[in-house]
Design an enzyme around this catalytic site. Sequence first.
Site, mmCIF file in Angstrom:
data_model
loop_
_atom_site.group_PDB
_atom_site.id
_atom_site.type_symbol
_atom_site.label_atom_id
_atom_site.label_comp_id
_atom_site.label_asym_id
_atom_site.label_seq_id
_atom_site.Cartn_x
_atom_site.Cartn_y
_atom_site.Cartn_z
ATOM 1 N N ASP A 123 0.817 -1.214 0.000
ATOM 2 C CA ASP A 123 0.000 0.000 0.000
ATOM 3 C C ASP A 123 0.853 1.268 0.000
ATOM 4 O OD1 ASP A 123 -2.292 -1.711 0.260
ATOM 5 O OD2 ASP A 123 -1.790 -1.885 2.385
ATOM 6 N N LYS A 138 2.052 2.178 -5.343
ATOM 7 C CA LYS A 138 2.736 1.751 -6.570
ATOM 8 C C LYS A 138 1.951 2.156 -7.806
ATOM 9 C CE LYS A 138 3.121 -2.471 -5.277
ATOM 10 N NZ LYS A 138 3.239 -3.252 -4.122
ATOM 11 N N GLY A 198 -4.282 -4.259 -3.815
ATOM 12 C CA GLY A 198 -5.234 -3.178 -4.039
ATOM 13 C C GLY A 198 -4.503 -1.946 -4.510
ATOM 14 N N HIS A 199 -4.692 -1.615 -5.762
ATOM 15 C CA HIS A 199 -4.120 -0.373 -6.273
ATOM 16 C C HIS A 199 -5.247 0.630 -6.370
ATOM 17 C CE1 HIS A 199 -0.402 -2.000 -7.710
ATOM 18 N NE2 HIS A 199 -0.982 -2.860 -8.509
ATOM 19 N N GLN A 256 1.887 -6.582 -3.380
ATOM 20 C CA GLN A 256 2.389 -6.577 -2.008
ATOM 21 C C GLN A 256 3.752 -5.882 -1.935
ATOM 22 O OE1 GLN A 256 1.070 -9.802 -3.258
ATOM 23 N NE2 GLN A 256 -0.765 -8.668 -2.787
HETATM 24 P P1 IMP Z 1 -2.823 -12.982 1.823
HETATM 25 O O1 IMP Z 1 -1.944 -12.367 0.778
HETATM 26 O O2 IMP Z 1 -4.290 -12.734 1.586
HETATM 27 O O3 IMP Z 1 -2.516 -14.424 2.085
HETATM 28 O O4 IMP Z 1 -2.504 -12.235 3.213
HETATM 29 C C1 IMP Z 1 -1.247 -12.362 3.860
HETATM 30 C C2 IMP Z 1 -0.803 -11.035 4.472
HETATM 31 O O5 IMP Z 1 -0.462 -10.128 3.428
HETATM 32 C C3 IMP Z 1 -1.892 -10.327 5.309
HETATM 33 O O6 IMP Z 1 -1.264 -9.670 6.386
HETATM 34 C C4 IMP Z 1 -2.466 -9.327 4.334
HETATM 35 O O7 IMP Z 1 -3.069 -8.252 5.002
HETATM 36 C C5 IMP Z 1 -1.210 -8.914 3.595
HETATM 37 N N1 IMP Z 1 -1.476 -8.389 2.253
HETATM 38 C C6 IMP Z 1 -1.830 -9.064 1.150
HETATM 39 N N2 IMP Z 1 -1.962 -8.234 0.103
HETATM 40 C C7 IMP Z 1 -1.669 -7.004 0.544
HETATM 41 C C8 IMP Z 1 -1.604 -5.728 -0.093
HETATM 42 O O8 IMP Z 1 -1.807 -5.540 -1.297
HETATM 43 N N3 IMP Z 1 -1.266 -4.695 0.725
HETATM 44 C C9 IMP Z 1 -0.983 -4.855 2.033
HETATM 45 N N4 IMP Z 1 -1.028 -6.014 2.652
HETATM 46 C C10 IMP Z 1 -1.370 -7.087 1.918
#
Ligand code: IMP
Length: 433
Positions: A13, A16, A40-41, A228
């Site tokens: 977040d 990007k 999430g962009h 991520q």
């Molecule tokens: P998962 O990717 O849904 O398995 O979640 C694993 C961890 O990555 C959790 O703490 C999520 O909140 C975090 N996470 C996954 N995608 C994002 C993102 O785009 N931004 C911030 N945190 C993320």
Amino acid sequence: MPAIVLVGAQWGDEGKGKATDLMGEDVDYVVKFNGGNNAGHTVVIEGEDGQREKYALHLLPSGILTPSVTPIIGNGVVVDLEVLFEELDGLTARGVDTSKLLVSANAHVIAPYNRTLDKVTERFLGARKIGTTGRGIGPTYADKMNRVGIRIQDIFDEGILRQKVDAALALKNQVLVKIYNTRAAEADRVVEELLSYADRLRPMVADTALVLEQALNDGKNVLLEAGQATLLDVDHGTYPFVTSSSATAGGACTGSGIPPTRVSRVIAILKAYTTRVGEGPFPTELDDDNGEFLRKTGAEYGTTTGRPRRCGWLDVVIGRYATRINGVTDFVITKLDVLTGLDTVPICVAYDVDGVRHDEMPVGQSDFHHAKPIYEELPGWWEDISGCRTFEELPGNAQAYVLRVEELIGARVSAIGVGPGRHEIIERHTLLD
Ligand code: IMP
């Protein structure tokens, strides 16, 4: 032309989408190489009438909004087909041409039972949960590594698809019913659902590694965009509180099929403060009014889950780590405007772990959990900086802050975000040669 990698330096977040958008016109291909619709962009685009349109993208590369770009979903991505078509339909309804999208035949598909497993596993873990987005990301990557995953290309061969779904469910249904006490998935329904996307999907599917090799040979600009961020990387992040894919620069090669020798630049996005969603250690986290100030001013609520993000001051131990792990050549600092109006702006420069100073990330995760930030306080600024377009236009204290961060993180700061709009950015050095 060489390939350029774009990664997040912290826990995601960082903004990007905005940086991609900044390069948009000059980039020919934007490749998403890891993750899925957990990302999430938020991209803000100013229309010809000056109106701001906000787009929230989860699965599609943000480059999809730029007409000249060919967006690619690489082999390292996990694709929820329902979400793919929902996002495409949503954009089409707003007049965005999405016809250039290509999807790797080797990308994995998030099967419906993996969404279920993600949610029930988190519930089962209780206090030990990861805080996932519940989108089925972890179970789908686990299937890939276990060699029981479903790939995009399997959707076009009903016999193979059936075999693979049966093989996956042989074990999973035992787990769903006997351990999680929930309903078994029906193979017929899963196969039927996945097959229902085949006709729409077929024209988009390609050997994307080959397409990209040809593009690079033709002198095109290819941007490899991470989902991520560094500290959510399954190898280099704060394991187990990470996502299940390779979100650092190395993952750009495995997740796209572009070899490391073709990558010339690694751009990292660093938010001027730190946020994180989900569980896990966070040394500079603020549970006080300052944390609330950052959350409110920076609108720090998850694009994917709507969860309030945990907020804290900038941590350059993490910034330095990101430089090292990704081989960062350029940083883009985002949301500098959010720090406007503070008496002093703290930067975490090192950690105190049980009386011992750590200038680098502690080796052991337990030490990271106990790390207390050691701050350096810089004088703040009060002027509205959103109209600044050159570094020199920034107030002196904001300039000093950026220069100090640059010194501490060990790579140049090439752009600085000063507001949410597309043009609210200062470019010090071009991001594309
Ligand atoms: P998962 O990717 O849904 O398995 O979640 C694993 C961890 O990555 C959790 O703490 C999520 O909140 C975090 N996470 C996954 N995608 C994002 C993102 O785009 N931004 C911030 N945190 C993320």
